[in-house]
Write an enzyme that holds these catalytic residues in place. Structure first.
Site, short mmCIF file in Angstrom:
data_model
loop_
_atom_site.label_atom_id
_atom_site.label_comp_id
_atom_site.label_asym_id
_atom_site.label_seq_id
_atom_site.Cartn_x
_atom_site.Cartn_y
_atom_site.Cartn_z
CD GLU A 1 50.32 35.17 39.48
OE1 GLU A 1 51.75 35.70 39.70
OE2 GLU A 1 49.69 36.07 39.62
CG HIS B 1 47.02 49.05 42.72
ND1 HIS B 1 46.51 49.57 41.36
CD2 HIS B 1 46.79 47.69 42.54
CE1 HIS B 1 46.21 48.78 40.58
NE2 HIS B 1 46.14 47.53 41.43
CG HIS C 1 44.46 39.50 37.99
ND1 HIS C 1 43.17 40.13 37.94
CD2 HIS C 1 45.41 40.13 37.35
CE1 HIS C 1 43.86 41.25 37.29
NE2 HIS C 1 44.77 41.49 36.77
NE ARG D 1 50.35 48.21 32.14
CZ ARG D 1 49.57 47.10 32.08
NH1 ARG D 1 49.17 46.64 33.12
NH2 ARG D 1 49.00 46.94 31.07
CD GLU E 1 52.78 40.92 37.98
OE1 GLU E 1 52.17 41.82 37.26
OE2 GLU E 1 52.27 40.43 39.00
N1 PXP Z 1 49.27 38.59 39.17
C1 PXP Z 1 49.60 39.13 38.15
C2 PXP Z 1 50.30 38.58 37.18
C3 PXP Z 1 49.13 40.47 37.91
O1 PXP Z 1 49.18 41.12 36.64
C4 PXP Z 1 48.52 41.13 39.02
C5 PXP Z 1 47.93 42.49 38.87
O2 PXP Z 1 49.18 43.41 38.74
C6 PXP Z 1 48.27 40.52 40.22
C7 PXP Z 1 48.70 39.16 40.40
C8 PXP Z 1 47.55 41.05 41.49
O3 PXP Z 1 46.48 41.09 41.26
P1 PXP Z 1 45.44 42.18 42.17
O4 PXP Z 1 45.99 43.37 42.21
O5 PXP Z 1 44.09 41.88 41.56
O6 PXP Z 1 45.41 41.49 43.27
#
Ligand code: PXP
Length: 241
Positions: free
Chosen positions: A151, A10, A191, A45, A70
């Protein structure tokens, strides 16, 4: 003791709002590490909406803890992974139209395909994790793939609209954690976790890592990233092993 992995996507989202150079997610990663994060996560992405290729290269060169990339299970991302060599990858489902990752990966219908996909990645000593829902079918499938981590998706719990719904989602996650541990998997959670909804996990043994982005970066807008990471790290480090 569980560890905190900070997702810095972010910060990149804010930079991309003006297609400029500031704020730089690489700087955010370094400050997060100095504040106690034990892993830095970024999601490259397909549409490059936040993290850019340049970020992954610079993060790989400068992150001193662990770098978790990721990514979707595509050929392009496999190539980037093999070239940049993060410490670990987390395979996630990805849809162009979603605001953020919306659900876990369907591993159960793709055991052979994902095992083959991960083979060259594991051969380079890169670890892997699979982002999945707390669904026994998915957890059992993940255990067959030969990766070390899963995860568990905590988004349904975080988004629950009533305390009863939150309790039901929490119970699914707790059962999922136990099943995964019985199957020999290391369990991360992520998440939608924030400074409050993370607290019910305090006494749950054996959680390896919490993957947290949005709540930390949102808090950082008010108190600075160092304090935001430190506060979350203090919470996580107070949890049982
Ligand atoms: N884990 C995964 C696999 C994600 O895609 C995300 C979001 O990018 C997160 C964790 C982190 O989520 P949040 O930004 O809601 O803390």
């Amino acid at each position: 003791m569980p560890s905190l992995a900070v997702n810095i996507d972010h910060i990149a989202t804010l930079r991309q709002a003006r297609l400029g150079k500031e704020p730089d997610p690489v700087t955010a990663a370094h400050l997060s590490e100095l504040a106690g994060a034990q892993c830095i996560i970024c999601h490259l992405r397909e549409d490059r909406r936040h993290i850019q290729d340049r970020d992954v290269d610079l993060l790989r060169a400068t992150v001193k803890t662990r770098l978790n990339l990721e990514m979707a299970a595509t050929d392009e991302m496999q190539g980037i992974c093999l070239r940049t060599r993060p410490d670990i990858i987390c395979l996630v489902p990805e849809k162009r139209e979603e605001l953020t990752t919306e659900g876990g990966l369907d591993v159960a219908s793709r055991v052979e395909e994902l095992s083959n996909y991960l083979e060259p990645i594991h051969a380079q000593g890169i670890e892997s994790s699979l982002f999945i829902d707390a669904d026994p079918k998915q957890i059992e499938a993940a255990a067959k793939i030969g990766n070390q981590y899963i995860e568990i998706h905590t988004g349904h719990y975080a988004d629950a609209e009533t305390p009863a719904q939150a309790k039901a989602e929490l119970e699914k996650i707790l059962a999922g954690i136990r099943l995964a541990q019985d199957l020999g998997l290391k369990v991360n959670l992520g998440h939608g976790l924030n400074y409050v909804n993370i607290l019910p996990f305090a006494k749950v043994p054996g959680i390896n890592e919490y993957s947290i982005g949005h709540s930390i970066i949102a808090r950082a807008a008010y108190v600075g990233i160092t304090q935001a990471v430190r506060e979350m790290n203090d919470i996580v480090r107070g949890f049982v092993d």
